[in-house]
Design an enzyme around this catalytic site. Structure first.
Site, mmCIF file in Angstrom:
data_model
loop_
_atom_site.group_PDB
_atom_site.id
_atom_site.type_symbol
_atom_site.label_atom_id
_atom_site.label_comp_id
_atom_site.label_asym_id
_atom_site.label_seq_id
_atom_site.Cartn_x
_atom_site.Cartn_y
_atom_site.Cartn_z
ATOM 1 C CG HIS A 55 14.093 -15.130 -10.288
ATOM 2 N ND1 HIS A 55 13.982 -16.497 -10.437
ATOM 3 C CD2 HIS A 55 15.372 -14.915 -9.916
ATOM 4 C CE1 HIS A 55 15.135 -17.071 -10.162
ATOM 5 N NE2 HIS A 55 16.009 -16.130 -9.853
ATOM 6 C CG HIS A 57 19.674 -12.762 -8.251
ATOM 7 N ND1 HIS A 57 19.702 -13.620 -7.167
ATOM 8 C CD2 HIS A 57 19.167 -13.497 -9.279
ATOM 9 C CE1 HIS A 57 19.257 -14.819 -7.523
ATOM 10 N NE2 HIS A 57 18.926 -14.778 -8.813
ATOM 11 N NE ARG A 59 24.340 -10.780 -7.795
ATOM 12 C CZ ARG A 59 23.827 -11.988 -8.032
ATOM 13 N NH1 ARG A 59 23.169 -12.642 -7.091
ATOM 14 N NH2 ARG A 59 23.997 -12.564 -9.197
ATOM 15 C CG ASN A 89 21.225 -15.464 -4.463
ATOM 16 O OD1 ASN A 89 20.581 -14.432 -4.619
ATOM 17 N ND2 ASN A 89 21.872 -16.052 -5.460
ATOM 18 C CG HIS A 176 17.789 -22.868 -8.659
ATOM 19 N ND1 HIS A 176 18.372 -21.812 -9.326
ATOM 20 C CD2 HIS A 176 18.586 -23.942 -8.907
ATOM 21 C CE1 HIS A 176 19.473 -22.240 -9.948
ATOM 22 N NE2 HIS A 176 19.621 -23.517 -9.709
ATOM 23 C CG HIS A 229 15.362 -20.211 -13.348
ATOM 24 N ND1 HIS A 229 15.425 -21.503 -12.904
ATOM 25 C CD2 HIS A 229 16.060 -19.467 -12.450
ATOM 26 C CE1 HIS A 229 16.133 -21.533 -11.793
ATOM 27 N NE2 HIS A 229 16.520 -20.318 -11.479
ATOM 28 C CG ASP A 302 17.751 -15.857 -12.711
ATOM 29 O OD1 ASP A 302 18.186 -15.318 -11.675
ATOM 30 O OD2 ASP A 302 18.100 -17.002 -13.083
HETATM 31 O O1 DOR Z 1 22.543 -18.044 -13.285
HETATM 32 C C1 DOR Z 1 22.092 -17.857 -12.165
HETATM 33 N N1 DOR Z 1 22.550 -16.856 -11.393
HETATM 34 N N2 DOR Z 1 21.137 -18.658 -11.707
HETATM 35 C C2 DOR Z 1 20.726 -18.608 -10.423
HETATM 36 O O2 DOR Z 1 19.881 -19.373 -10.059
HETATM 37 C C3 DOR Z 1 21.333 -17.654 -9.486
HETATM 38 C C4 DOR Z 1 21.891 -16.497 -10.186
HETATM 39 C C5 DOR Z 1 22.794 -15.671 -9.332
HETATM 40 O O3 DOR Z 1 22.488 -15.420 -8.155
HETATM 41 O O4 DOR Z 1 23.794 -15.183 -9.853
HETATM 42 ZN ZN ZN Z 2 17.732 -19.774 -10.024
#
Ligand code: DOR
Ligand code: ZN
Length: 428
Positions: A55, A57, A59, A89, A176, A229, A302
């Protein structure tokens, strides 16, 4: 390709041993002849299999001002990771074969670790229509993990269909768990403290209700569900019950939910704003116990980098999310190893073996043994250091650990026999 002789490493915390790495794999050759071999003195260091994050991100594409595949994977390598799953995302959302292949290629070309794209469950994460799961699974990226993370797949019919669909290629839906109506405007854990601070509460039941539903759905269609999470004691109990029923449910906990509590919101510092929110001491105790007994399968970071302007605002308008890759192992050492809850083999299991299994990775989460791919991390468990955000490899600075002293320093990370980190510094 350079060969490496790692001397005196404590394999999974055991007795000191020498490891020879040749042609990207752990060698069977007896050590002794060391001509042309680079020696890495690992006296006192613990050797673990390269960590795997389910998990992350990254970006990219879309918010390269917050992180890129290059900076995010460098942060990963600095944290001891050799593989990360990149959440969907992004902008555009990773909901087609084209986008997941783009992220996968960026990882192959310039990454400090292997990048496995996560595919979105629904088109645009909008929760209306299933994304092209099969095409993503068949693409060069060979996606096996699907998630709308950042958002909850709210519609029970869509969730059911996604669970049914991924069975065809042994995929998993990573949820999620956040009931949207129960968390409208939510800012922090719902409790006495949220009332006192005047911040809208995010109740535990909003997470638990979705987990309960999805466990039942996964059991009903006989598919694999992964819970992202997990943050509450009740969630741990639901996953425990699902496993006891023989259902195919796995779960992760983040480093921040293992260490931090909602008390930090008293500062109104948005660096502590995250989804799901930081919870109570009792919840922290429960997630630690769940990770220790295997109810929670793995630690997943995360890692959620955010640009300054998205984080340095008042609490209510700040984006949720915090960095995790570079301190994850240290937090696990502090919360699980130094407290006697996990030994080093346990750390390897929860941070490498099990996440690799859930993601169906074949080249990661392998034992450090002859013939195996040389993906490993060398950790100095004795060194303690104060986290300085300025020293992070991530492009973002939103670490919740700034100024905290944490144990454990990653000295080296090897990916297929090549160091991505050596002497605590990123290579290349
Ligand atoms: O705090 C979070 N930030 N939880 C998530 O599920 C997504 C993540 C994000 O993409 O910033
Ligand atoms: Zn999440």
């Amino acid at each position: 390709m350079t060969s490496y002789l790692i001397t005196g490493a404590r394999l999974l915390g055991g007795d000191p041993t020498d490891l020879l790495i040749e042609d990207g794999v752990v060698s069977t050759r007896a050590t002794g002849a060391t001509a042309g071999v680079e020696v890495v003195d690992a006296t006192g260091l613990v050797a673990l299999p390269g960590l795997v994050d389910l998990h992350t991100h990254l970006r990219e594409p879309g918010r390269e001002d917050a992180e890129t595949v290059l900076t995010g994977t460098q942060a990963a390598a600095m944290g001891g990771f050799t593989a990360v799953h990149a959440m969907a995302n992004t902008d555009p959302v990773a909901d087609t074969a084209g986008v997941v292949e783009q992220v996968w290629r960026l990882g192959r070309e310039g990454g400090y670790c292997d990048v496995y794209p996560v595919g979105a469950v629904t088109v645009g994460l909008a929760g209306q229509q299933l994304a092209e799961l099969g095409a993503m699974a068949d693409s060069a990226a060979r996606v096996r993990v699907f998630s709308d993370d950042g958002r909850c797949v709210e519609d029970a019919v869509l969730m059911r269909r996604a669970l049914e669909y991924v069975k065809a290629f042994d995929g998993v839906v990573a949820q999620h768990a956040q009931e949207p109506r129960l968390t409208e405007g939510a800012q922090m854990n719902e409790g006495e403290l949220s009332g006192r601070l005047g911040l809208t509460g995010w109740p535990a039941v909003a997470e638990e209700a979705v987990i309960a539903r999805d466990c039942l759905l996964a059991a009903h269609v006989g598919s694999r569900l992964h819970v992202c999470h997990v943050s509450t004691a009740g969630s741990v109990e639901l996953v425990r019950q699902a496993k006891a029923s023989g259902w195919n449910v796995t779960a992760e906990v983040t480093p921040h939910h293992l260490l931090l509590t909602d008390e930090l919101a008293v500062s109104y510092d948005p660096v502590f704003k995250v989804n799901p929110p930081l919870r109570t001491d009792a919840d922290v105790e429960a997630v630690r116990a769940g990770l220790a007994d295997g109810t929670i399968d793995c630690v997943a970071t995360d890692h959620a980098p955010h640009a300054l302007e998205d984080k340095e605002s008042e609490w209510a308008s700040a984006r949720p999310g915090m960095l995790g890759l570079e301190q994850a192992l240290s937090v696990v050492v502090a919360t699980m190893v130094e407290t006697g809850r996990l030994d080093w083999a346990g750390v390897a299991d929860r941070m490498s073996v099990r996440p690799a299994t859930i993601g169906r990775l074949t080249e990661h989460g392998r034992p450090i043994a002859p013939g195996e791919p040389a993906n490993l991390v060398l950790l100095d468990p004795a060194t303690r250091a104060v986290v300085d955000p300025a020293g992070l490899a991530s492009r973002s600075r939103n670490t919740p650990y700034a100024g905290r002293e944490l144990p454990g320093r990653v000295v080296a990370t090897f990916l297929r026999g090549e160091p991505t980190v050596l002497d605590g510094k990123a290579m290349k």
